[in-house]
Design a protein around this motif. Structure first.
Motif, PDB file in Angstrom:
ATOM      1  N   SER A   1       0.831  -1.205   0.000  1.00  0.00           N
ATOM      2  CA  SER A   1       0.000   0.000   0.000  1.00  0.00           C
ATOM      3  C   SER A   1       0.870   1.261   0.000  1.00  0.00           C
ATOM      4  O   SER A   1       0.624   2.204  -0.771  1.00  0.00           O
ATOM      5  CB  SER A   1      -0.920  -0.001   1.214  1.00  0.00           C
ATOM      6  OG  SER A   1      -1.648   1.209   1.296  1.00  0.00           O
TER       7      SER A   1
ATOM      8  N   ASP B   1       2.718   1.613  -3.350  1.00  0.00           N
ATOM      9  CA  ASP B   1       1.821   2.086  -4.405  1.00  0.00           C
ATOM     10  C   ASP B   1       1.584   3.589  -4.285  1.00  0.00           C
ATOM     11  O   ASP B   1       1.570   4.315  -5.286  1.00  0.00           O
ATOM     12  CB  ASP B   1       0.488   1.340  -4.325  1.00  0.00           C
ATOM     13  CG  ASP B   1       0.578  -0.074  -4.865  1.00  0.00           C
ATOM     14  OD1 ASP B   1      -0.348  -0.867  -4.618  1.00  0.00           O
ATOM     15  OD2 ASP B   1       1.583  -0.383  -5.538  1.00  0.00           O
ATOM     16  N   ARG B   2       1.399   4.052  -3.044  1.00  0.00           N
ATOM     17  CA  ARG B   2       1.196   5.496  -2.837  1.00  0.00           C
ATOM     18  C   ARG B   2       2.406   6.308  -3.277  1.00  0.00           C
ATOM     19  O   ARG B   2       2.265   7.382  -3.863  1.00  0.00           O
ATOM     20  CB  ARG B   2       0.888   5.756  -1.361  1.00  0.00           C
ATOM     21  CG  ARG B   2      -0.518   5.368  -0.921  1.00  0.00           C
ATOM     22  CD  ARG B   2      -0.634   5.299   0.600  1.00  0.00           C
ATOM     23  NE  ARG B   2      -0.090   6.500   1.240  1.00  0.00           N
ATOM     24  CZ  ARG B   2       0.098   6.607   2.557  1.00  0.00           C
ATOM     25  NH1 ARG B   2      -0.210   5.577   3.363  1.00  0.00           N
ATOM     26  NH2 ARG B   2       0.585   7.724   3.074  1.00  0.00           N
TER      27      ARG B   2
ATOM     28  N   TYR C   1       4.836   5.222  -5.501  1.00  0.00           N
ATOM     29  CA  TYR C   1       5.138   5.002  -6.910  1.00  0.00           C
ATOM     30  C   TYR C   1       4.133   5.697  -7.831  1.00  0.00           C
ATOM     31  O   TYR C   1       4.514   6.309  -8.830  1.00  0.00           O
ATOM     32  CB  TYR C   1       5.155   3.499  -7.195  1.00  0.00           C
ATOM     33  CG  TYR C   1       5.615   3.136  -8.589  1.00  0.00           C
ATOM     34  CD1 TYR C   1       4.700   2.733  -9.562  1.00  0.00           C
ATOM     35  CD2 TYR C   1       6.957   3.186  -8.935  1.00  0.00           C
ATOM     36  CE1 TYR C   1       5.109   2.382 -10.833  1.00  0.00           C
ATOM     37  CE2 TYR C   1       7.378   2.850 -10.210  1.00  0.00           C
ATOM     38  CZ  TYR C   1       6.454   2.448 -11.152  1.00  0.00           C
ATOM     39  OH  TYR C   1       6.875   2.102 -12.408  1.00  0.00           O
ATOM     40  N   PHE C   2       2.865   5.626  -7.466  1.00  0.00           N
ATOM     41  CA  PHE C   2       1.830   6.165  -8.353  1.00  0.00           C
ATOM     42  C   PHE C   2       1.418   7.599  -8.008  1.00  0.00           C
ATOM     43  O   PHE C   2       1.007   8.354  -8.886  1.00  0.00           O
ATOM     44  CB  PHE C   2       0.585   5.268  -8.324  1.00  0.00           C
ATOM     45  CG  PHE C   2       0.822   3.899  -8.871  1.00  0.00           C
ATOM     46  CD1 PHE C   2       0.890   2.795  -8.036  1.00  0.00           C
ATOM     47  CD2 PHE C   2       1.000   3.708 -10.239  1.00  0.00           C
ATOM     48  CE1 PHE C   2       1.113   1.527  -8.552  1.00  0.00           C
ATOM     49  CE2 PHE C   2       1.214   2.442 -10.767  1.00  0.00           C
ATOM     50  CZ  PHE C   2       1.281   1.341  -9.908  1.00  0.00           C
ATOM     51  N   ASP C   3       1.542   7.972  -6.727  1.00  0.00           N
ATOM     52  CA  ASP C   3       1.062   9.293  -6.302  1.00  0.00           C
ATOM     53  C   ASP C   3       2.172  10.217  -5.820  1.00  0.00           C
ATOM     54  O   ASP C   3       1.913  11.387  -5.520  1.00  0.00           O
ATOM     55  CB  ASP C   3       0.018   9.144  -5.185  1.00  0.00           C
ATOM     56  CG  ASP C   3      -1.136   8.244  -5.592  1.00  0.00           C
ATOM     57  OD1 ASP C   3      -1.624   7.479  -4.737  1.00  0.00           O
ATOM     58  OD2 ASP C   3      -1.540   8.314  -6.773  1.00  0.00           O
ATOM     59  N   GLY C   4       3.399   9.695  -5.711  1.00  0.00           N
ATOM     60  CA  GLY C   4       4.503  10.527  -5.222  1.00  0.00           C
ATOM     61  C   GLY C   4       4.331  10.938  -3.774  1.00  0.00           C
ATOM     62  O   GLY C   4       4.765  12.023  -3.381  1.00  0.00           O
ATOM     63  N   ASP C   5       3.724  10.090  -2.958  1.00  0.00           N
ATOM     64  CA  ASP C   5       3.438  10.388  -1.551  1.00  0.00           C
ATOM     65  C   ASP C   5       4.737  10.352  -0.741  1.00  0.00           C
ATOM     66  O   ASP C   5       5.309   9.287  -0.495  1.00  0.00           O
ATOM     67  CB  ASP C   5       2.432   9.368  -1.018  1.00  0.00           C
ATOM     68  CG  ASP C   5       1.914   9.744   0.360  1.00  0.00           C
ATOM     69  OD1 ASP C   5       0.795   9.340   0.693  1.00  0.00           O
ATOM     70  OD2 ASP C   5       2.643  10.439   1.105  1.00  0.00           O
TER      71      ASP C   5
END
Length: 283
Positions: free
Chosen positions: A37, A40-41, A43-47
């Motif tokens: 989780s 993914d945050r 990699y996909f959202d730049g969190d």
């Protein structure tokens, strides 16, 4: 996890190493689902917060790796700091879609930073590492009559007085006379007087053509491997991942029970999948 993360922010390995290691040991290890989780945050959202949590949860692993390099005589705190740099680089480059745990990916980056630090700082010749060697070292310094090499009579006399073999005295004398030489030449206006191994040893790795070729080969190999893994059926991918890519590797019998087949069947599927990967890599 919040309290542990707040505590770790206030210290570093260079200040209080024991407190640092105790603090990182209190940070919970992420489950597979939690790690995926967060990854993914990032990699996909730049969190950025997800990246911080991924780094924090793996600090204890950096400490574990750093301890394996304690024999080089370098401060453990410095090794941990270098490993943390590698961990952060790994987190930044981690692709969760590859189906591997972060720790399996990060270990290479962590060790690479530690290796680089050791190569920069490790003193090749240790003058005295044991209590007996230190005693001989200090006694030898006080008994040497000049700057030149001792005669056999002097060596034998010191060896007899200290109760050691003459060969040991000669070895210590050699250690005391040796010096470390930097690979690169020191900064100097007179380049002809600046001797260094870099002037005489060929570094083939610095060839731009070879570097480009190696980079292209590595990228092509990774592309082929990822493509080959993608082409496998879901069961074969799962078997390879759990048998080879995870820290807690599954046994043939565990997988056999899950898929309701024999352990021999799992072994055959694993063998066939590995064969397909080799064929794809050699094509």
């Amino acid at each position: 996890m919040g309290t542990s993360l707040q505590a770790i922010n206030n210290i570093s390995p260079g200040r209080n190493l024991d407190a640092y290691m105790q603090s990182v040991a209190t940070i919970p290890v992420l489950s597979v689902e939690e790690e995926r989780s967060l990854a993914d945050r990032l990699y996909f959202d730049g969190d950025v917060e997800a990246a911080r949590q991924l780094v924090m949860s793996h600090l204890r692993f950096v400490v574990h790796v750093a301890k394996s390099y304690s024999g080089y005589g370098l401060p453990l705190g410095d090794l941990i700091q270098e490993g943390n740099v590698g961990l952060m680089k790994a987190v930044k480059r981690f692709d969760p879609t590859m189906g591997v745990r972060l720790v399996s990916f990060a270990v290479h980056w962590i060790k690479a930073e530690m290796h680089e630090f050791i190569l920069r700082n490790w003193r090749i010749v240790k003058v005295a590492t044991t209590k007996a060697q230190r005693k001989l070292f200090f006694n030898l310094r006080s008994r040497k009559k000049g700057l030149g090499w001792m005669t056999n009579d002097e060596v034998n006399a010191i060896a007899e007085d200290l109760g050691v073999d003459a060969k040991v005295v000669r070895q210590m004398e050699g250690r005391m006379a040796s010096v470390d030489t930097a690979f690169d030449a020191p900064e100097s206006d007179d380049d002809e007087q600046a001797w260094a191994p870099v002037h005489y040893l060929e570094d083939k790795s610095a060839d731009p053509g070879m570097m480009l070729e190696d980079s292209n080969w590595e990228e092509d190999s990774q592309r082929r491997l990822m493509s080959a893994i993608t082409d496998l059926d879901e069961r074969s991918r799962d078997i390879l991942s759990r048998r080879w890519l995870q820290d807690d590797k599954a046994t043939l019998h565990e997988l056999a029970a899950e898929y309701n087949v024999s352990a021999e069947r799992i072994r055959q599927l694993e063998k066939n999948a590995m064969k397909k990967l080799r064929v794809a890599m050699e094509a």
